[in-house]
Design a protein around this motif. Structure first.
Motif, short mmCIF file in Angstrom:
data_model
loop_
_atom_site.label_atom_id
_atom_site.label_comp_id
_atom_site.label_asym_id
_atom_site.label_seq_id
_atom_site.Cartn_x
_atom_site.Cartn_y
_atom_site.Cartn_z
N GLU A 6 0.86 -1.16 0.01
CA GLU A 6 -0.24 0.07 -0.02
C GLU A 6 0.64 1.29 0.07
N ALA A 145 -11.36 -10.13 8.08
CA ALA A 145 -10.93 -8.77 8.04
C ALA A 145 -11.78 -7.87 7.20
N TYR A 189 -7.47 0.60 5.03
CA TYR A 189 -6.30 -0.28 4.96
C TYR A 189 -6.70 -1.55 5.58
N THR A 190 -7.74 -1.73 6.65
CA THR A 190 -8.22 -2.92 7.09
C THR A 190 -8.69 -3.89 5.77
N ASP A 193 -5.92 -5.01 3.90
CA ASP A 193 -5.21 -6.05 4.52
C ASP A 193 -5.88 -7.41 4.35
N SER A 196 -5.53 -10.68 -0.97
CA SER A 196 -4.58 -11.50 -1.44
C SER A 196 -4.77 -11.89 -2.83
#
Length: 259
Positions: A6, A145, A189-190, A193, A196
């Motif tokens: 990021e 998440a 940002y969570t 995260d 993938s």
């Protein structure tokens, strides 16, 4: 598995995206304060302006932050219609939340409904924006998440709407904007995260626009809109100021009392 970051431009994109979130949130809160003190068409217009400000702010925050998102082994393109849909969806959902609070008869029930609607709109904006990504590979998500990011979005939205109803002082409003900006950034940002990417190298060209071709100019345009609207709101008199001016004008036209 593709390696991601990021911080492709260092701390520049997180800081700029946070500032956009603060600007949009602060402007939206000021509009909510004006809406609470207004009636009729003025109330509706302030709510619409607040919703567009918050929606524009969080969308711009998301895609400015995405400037730092890279995946090793593949370039990234963005589906333009889905990207626009993410912006419109954010504005509509935030608008529904603002109107639920602005016109609701039961204060706390309206706040809960409005915060939930707005928070789901923020989350939908983020994940529709992620759905717009085209790359050579498959994107996966961590359910835990993702769920946490949605909870953060709802909590942040509820807090922002509460602040719009209860905070009127400039210093308190500025503090609420900073906190709201932090909460929106944390949601982003969570959510990132949770991502993938399994890269699948290929020579076929990717469809869509790059960030610099389409999204960055749009983000600059929305950022300019936020700054101009902020100036308009700052220069517009509040309901209390209008009432005070009207009272002073009325007193000025009263006949003089004979001595």
């Amino acid at each position: 598995m593709g390696s991601m970051t990021e911080l492709g431009y260092g701390w520049l994109t997180p800081i700029l995206s946070y500032l956009m979130a603060v600007l949009g949130s602060g402007l939206g809160l000021r509009c909510m304060v004006r809406a609470v003190g207004s009636t009729g068409r003025a109330k509706r217009n302030w709510l619409i302006t607040g919703a567009s400000a918050i929606g524009s702010g969080i969308w711009t925050m998301h895609f400015v932050a995405m400037l730092g998102f890279t995946v090793t082994g593949t370039e990234i393109r963005y589906n333009v219609p889905l990207t626009v849909l993410s912006l419109l969806g954010a504005m509509v959902c935030v608008g529904l939340g603002a109107f639920a609070v602005g016109y609701g008869k039961h204060r706390y029930r309206s706040l809960l409904l409005g915060g939930t609607t707005t928070g789901l709109g923020v989350a939908a904006m983020h994940y529709i924006g992620m759905l717009a990504l085209n790359l050579h590979g498959r994107i996966g998500y961590s359910p835990a998440a993702v769920a946490l990011s949605v909870v953060i979005a709802i909590a942040a939205s509820t807090a922002a709407l509460w602040a719009g109803l209860n905070i009127s002082g400039p210093i308190a409003a500025a503090g609420a904007s900073l906190v709201m900006g932090l909460a929106v950034s944390s949601m982003h940002y969570t959510g990132m995260d949770a991502v993938s990417v399994q890269v699948q190298p290929a020579d076929t060209p990717l469809h869509g626009a790059t960030l610099m071709q389409f999204i960055f100019p749009l983000a600059v345009g929305l950022g300019s809109y936020l700054f101009l609207t902020s100036a308009f709101v700052a220069l517009s008199p509040t309901a209390q100021q209008r009432a005070a001016n009207a009272s002073a004008e009325g007193l000025r036209h009263l006949p003089a009392v004979p001595q």
